[in-house]
Design an enzyme around this catalytic site. Structure first.
Site, short mmCIF file in Angstrom:
data_model
loop_
_atom_site.label_atom_id
_atom_site.label_comp_id
_atom_site.label_asym_id
_atom_site.label_seq_id
_atom_site.Cartn_x
_atom_site.Cartn_y
_atom_site.Cartn_z
N TYR A 146 17.02 37.23 59.96
CA TYR A 146 16.61 35.97 61.47
C TYR A 146 16.33 34.97 61.21
O TYR A 146 17.14 33.30 61.72
CB TYR A 146 15.43 36.84 62.36
CG TYR A 146 14.37 35.73 62.86
CD1 TYR A 146 15.28 35.95 64.25
CD2 TYR A 146 13.47 34.48 62.73
CE1 TYR A 146 14.45 34.77 65.14
CE2 TYR A 146 12.96 33.91 63.55
CZ TYR A 146 13.74 33.92 64.76
OH TYR A 146 13.22 33.32 65.96
N LYS A 184 6.19 41.30 74.90
CA LYS A 184 6.08 41.92 73.55
C LYS A 184 5.26 42.22 72.69
O LYS A 184 5.87 42.53 71.68
CB LYS A 184 6.41 40.12 72.67
CG LYS A 184 7.27 38.73 73.96
CD LYS A 184 6.98 38.06 72.80
CE LYS A 184 8.08 37.70 71.31
NZ LYS A 184 7.10 36.03 70.80
N PHE A 207 -5.74 40.28 57.11
CA PHE A 207 -4.88 40.58 55.34
C PHE A 207 -6.10 40.05 54.90
O PHE A 207 -6.25 39.09 55.94
CB PHE A 207 -3.66 39.97 55.09
CG PHE A 207 -2.19 40.63 56.13
CD1 PHE A 207 -2.82 42.08 56.15
CD2 PHE A 207 -0.81 39.78 56.65
CE1 PHE A 207 -1.48 42.50 57.16
CE2 PHE A 207 -0.10 40.89 57.03
CZ PHE A 207 -0.26 42.35 57.48
N ARG A 214 -1.65 28.63 59.14
CA ARG A 214 -0.43 29.03 60.35
C ARG A 214 -0.60 27.87 61.26
O ARG A 214 -1.86 26.97 61.23
CB ARG A 214 -0.40 29.94 60.98
CG ARG A 214 0.01 31.32 60.50
CD ARG A 214 1.83 31.57 59.36
NE ARG A 214 1.22 32.62 59.56
CZ ARG A 214 1.75 32.62 57.81
NH1 ARG A 214 0.90 32.37 56.91
NH2 ARG A 214 2.09 34.37 57.95
N TYR A 275 5.54 36.90 52.40
CA TYR A 275 4.47 36.82 53.85
C TYR A 275 4.72 35.59 53.45
O TYR A 275 3.61 34.88 52.07
CB TYR A 275 3.81 37.91 53.88
CG TYR A 275 2.13 37.28 54.31
CD1 TYR A 275 2.18 38.00 56.21
CD2 TYR A 275 1.23 36.88 55.17
CE1 TYR A 275 1.79 37.60 57.63
CE2 TYR A 275 0.82 36.57 55.65
CZ TYR A 275 0.86 36.56 56.95
OH TYR A 275 -0.31 37.00 58.43
#
Length: 319
Positions: A146, A184, A207, A214, A275
């Site tokens: 992607y 979604k 996690f 972010r 990640y």
């Protein structure tokens, strides 16, 4: 600000960002003819219940595009149609849908001499080790197909612009969240996923240890920046973020606050080899060239989003 536009084409206009964009353009340019193309593979018609223009089912990666638009001559094309599911591993499918689709849009733009604003992605930067704001010209390191497709789209946009002299502007989205993403499912933003968990009284799952950071950007800011991008002085790419790196622990804390809950995170091991631990947009370029400054920090964005999801505030796009 562009005072008047006669015709606008939006690909992927029934999706999350696309539907928010379409409805905002409809309000800002009420005299414009707006056409939406979407193959509805990752979209929902409910996002467009307030849209007054034309919506056509279309896979822009095929020749169907040219038959669908027929004699429509868009002055501006907002190209958001693509596979956005980053877990797709079918490389041929991803490249055909995203890259071939973009090449078709550029061919159409060449015929109609349109300005093109297209969706790039912060994923092109890869897994950044140093915790610094990411500038548009930094080295790219796409880690999945992607991200690679978006990286190639950036290259194609640059080459097309140099060859034709037409303006092509990429908007490199960071972590967009907000109303219109519910369809979604598991691919909606982490903010929406965590909202659902806390709303149901479940401990929000993160996690270990929730300190991954972010750049979360509210969809209203993303739309404002996308519209402004058509006024870029030249072909280029802009980061679209909040300019802040915030932790998932902070997201949980804010959701708890606005939902009146006090649920501790349930930490578990990250199952992914790749990640991103950190993303933060350097917003200097778009501020300098277009004067764009985000209106929403994380506190304001999550507060409004929760109010919309709880039915306390109206928003024309579904929650």
């Amino acid at each position: 600000m562009v005072e008047e536009i006669g015709s606008i084409l939006i690909t992927g206009g029934a999706g999350f960002i696309g539907s928010n964009l379409a409805l905002e353009l409809q309000e800002r340019y009420p005299k414009a003819k707006i056409m939406i193309l979407d193959d509805f593979s990752s979209a929902n018609f409910k996002n467009l219940k307030k849209f007054r223009g034309e919506v056509l089912a279309c896979d822009v990666s095929t020749d169907e595009l040219f038959f669908k638009v027929d004699d429509f001559q868009p002055e501006v094309i907002f190209h958001l149609a693509s596979i956005t599911d980053t877990t797709v591993t079918d490389q041929e499918l991803m490249m055909r849908k995203n890259v071939d689709g973009f090449k078709n849009i550029l061919e159409l733009a060449g015929e109609s001499e349109s300005v093109v604003v297209y969706a790039s992605s912060a994923s092109v930067y890869g897994n950044v080790k140093e915790h610094v704001p990411l500038k548009e010209d930094r080295e790219k390191s796409p880690e999945n197909v992607y991200a690679f497709s978006k990286y190639i789209m950036d290259n194609i946009a640059r080459d097309f612009s140099e060859k034709t002299g037409l303006k092509v502007v990429g908007v490199r989205y960071f972590n967009v969240y907000g109303p219109g993403e519910a369809h979604k499912g598991k691919f909606a933003s982490m903010i929406y996923q965590l909202y659902l968990q806390i709303k149901k009284g479940r401990r929000p799952r993160l996690f270990k240890w929730g300190e991954q950071r972010r750049d979360f950007v509210y969809v209203k800011d993303a739309v404002d920046a996308t519209i402004l991008a058509m006024e870029a002085p030249h072909s280029t790419v802009y980061n679209i973020g909040s300019g802040e790196a915030r932790s998932f622990n902070e997201v949980v804390s804010l959701l708890n606050r606005y939902l009146g809950k006090d649920l501790e995170p349930d930490y578990f091991d990250c199952p992914y080899d790749f990640y991103q631990e950190f993303t933060q947009a350097d917003m200097g370029k778009i501020k300098k060239e277009l004067g764009f400054v985000p209106k929403y920090n994380l506190e304001k964005g999550i507060k409004e989003y929760v109010e919309i999801l709880e039915g306390k505030v109206y928003h024309p796009v579904g929650g």
